[in-house]
Scaffold this motif. Structure first.
Motif, short mmCIF file in Angstrom:
data_model
loop_
_atom_site.label_atom_id
_atom_site.label_comp_id
_atom_site.label_asym_id
_atom_site.label_seq_id
_atom_site.Cartn_x
_atom_site.Cartn_y
_atom_site.Cartn_z
N GLY A 144 0.68 -0.72 0.08
CA GLY A 144 0.34 0.12 -0.07
C GLY A 144 0.65 1.37 -0.34
N LYS A 145 1.95 0.92 -0.07
CA LYS A 145 3.22 2.33 0.03
C LYS A 145 3.84 2.12 -1.47
CE LYS A 145 3.67 2.33 5.81
NZ LYS A 145 4.61 2.64 5.90
N GLU A 146 4.34 3.91 -1.53
CA GLU A 146 5.15 3.80 -3.07
C GLU A 146 6.60 3.24 -2.76
OE1 GLU A 146 2.85 8.03 -4.90
OE2 GLU A 146 5.52 7.99 -4.08
N GLN A 147 7.43 3.14 -3.48
CA GLN A 147 8.58 2.71 -3.39
C GLN A 147 9.38 3.30 -3.05
OE1 GLN A 147 11.26 2.05 -7.45
NE2 GLN A 147 10.87 0.00 -6.99
N GLU A 148 9.57 3.18 -1.67
CA GLU A 148 11.36 4.24 -1.11
C GLU A 148 12.36 3.61 -1.69
OE1 GLU A 148 11.25 3.71 2.66
OE2 GLU A 148 11.64 5.00 3.39
N GLY A 149 13.67 4.64 -2.30
CA GLY A 149 15.36 4.63 -2.24
C GLY A 149 15.78 4.87 -1.38
N ILE A 150 16.04 3.59 -0.35
CA ILE A 150 16.66 4.15 0.98
C ILE A 150 18.13 3.90 0.47
CG2 ILE A 150 14.96 2.19 1.60
CD1 ILE A 150 15.87 -0.25 1.93
N SER A 151 19.21 3.10 -0.73
CA SER A 151 20.56 3.46 -0.26
C SER A 151 21.42 3.44 -1.77
CB SER A 151 21.45 2.38 0.80
OG SER A 151 22.34 2.23 0.36
N CYS A 152 22.66 3.65 -1.80
CA CYS A 152 22.93 3.95 -3.09
C CYS A 152 24.23 3.92 -2.62
CB CYS A 152 22.85 5.65 -4.18
SG CYS A 152 24.23 5.09 -4.55
N ILE A 153 24.67 2.46 -2.95
CA ILE A 153 26.05 1.80 -2.55
C ILE A 153 26.84 1.83 -4.45
CG2 ILE A 153 27.89 -0.16 -1.87
CD1 ILE A 153 25.95 1.05 -0.11
N SER A 154 27.74 2.79 -4.25
CA SER A 154 28.34 3.78 -5.31
C SER A 154 29.76 2.87 -6.21
CB SER A 154 28.17 5.22 -5.38
OG SER A 154 28.98 5.50 -5.11
N TRP A 155 29.69 3.13 -6.84
CA TRP A 155 30.93 2.85 -7.61
C TRP A 155 32.18 3.70 -7.22
CZ3 TRP A 155 33.89 -1.21 -8.93
CH2 TRP A 155 34.75 -1.03 -9.39
N SER A 156 31.20 4.92 -7.39
CA SER A 156 32.81 6.01 -6.96
C SER A 156 32.84 5.73 -5.33
CB SER A 156 32.83 7.16 -7.52
OG SER A 156 30.94 8.05 -6.75
N GLY A 157 31.62 5.14 -4.65
CA GLY A 157 31.96 5.38 -2.72
C GLY A 157 32.38 6.87 -2.53
N GLY A 158 33.14 6.85 -1.57
CA GLY A 158 32.88 7.86 -0.47
C GLY A 158 31.69 9.23 -0.83
N SER A 159 31.35 9.89 -0.96
CA SER A 159 30.04 10.73 -1.06
C SER A 159 29.42 10.79 -1.57
CB SER A 159 30.05 12.69 -1.05
OG SER A 159 31.29 12.71 -2.21
N ALA A 160 29.48 9.87 -2.91
CA ALA A 160 28.20 9.11 -3.71
C ALA A 160 27.31 8.46 -2.72
CB ALA A 160 28.63 8.79 -5.24
N ASP A 161 28.06 7.85 -2.06
CA ASP A 161 27.02 7.01 -1.23
C ASP A 161 25.71 7.07 -0.26
OD1 ASP A 161 29.39 4.16 -0.38
OD2 ASP A 161 28.23 4.49 -2.15
N TYR A 162 24.54 7.19 -0.48
CA TYR A 162 23.20 7.56 0.15
C TYR A 162 22.74 6.54 0.80
CZ TYR A 162 18.55 8.94 -0.03
OH TYR A 162 16.91 9.46 0.17
N TYR A 163 21.97 6.82 2.07
CA TYR A 163 21.25 5.60 2.82
C TYR A 163 19.97 7.14 2.97
CZ TYR A 163 25.73 3.09 3.72
OH TYR A 163 26.01 1.93 3.26
#
Length: 120
Positions: free
Chosen positions: A42-61
């Motif tokens: 019953g809820k919309e899809q939620e983006g919870i994390s990015c494990i980036s190839w470049s790492g560091g600040s490009a990662d997201y939670y």
């Protein structure tokens, strides 16, 4: 055939931990950034994390998981360690891959999803 295969979901008690895996079949995850998403009933899809190839600040939670979820990776698999799980974390979890230094849409590949249920 190129695909992402997810595993590691299941039933866990509140406060417990699970580790999800997102494995590449037919290709290497080198140069790919991996997004993790979830969708509760019953809820919309939620983006919870990015494990980036470049790492560091490009990662997201997302704020909803920050400090509890942690990603890691090798050339074949990306992992999402989920700690201090809450009933609100109950959802189908998906991984997606894009050949880019950070997470961008549209993704190239999607996993089939794995169910995580947090309940006592």
């Amino acid at each position: 055939q190129f695909q992402l295969v997810e595993s590691g979901g299941g039933l866990v008690q509140p406060g417990g931990s699970l580790t999800l895996s997102c494995a590449a079949s037919g290709f290497s995850l080198d140069y790919y950034s991996i997004g993790w998403f979830r969708q509760a009933p019953g809820k919309e899809q939620e983006g919870i994390s990015c494990i980036s190839w470049s790492g560091g600040s490009a990662d997201y939670y997302a704020d909803s998981v920050k400090g509890r979820f942690l990603g890691s990776r090798d050339s074949a698999t990306v992992y999402l360690r989920m700690n201090s799980l809450k009933p609100d974390d109950t959802a189908v979890y998906y991984c997606a891959a894009i050949r880019a230094p950070r997470c961008l849409t549209p993704y190239d590949y999607w996993g089939q999803g794995t169910q995580v249920t947090v309940a006592s």
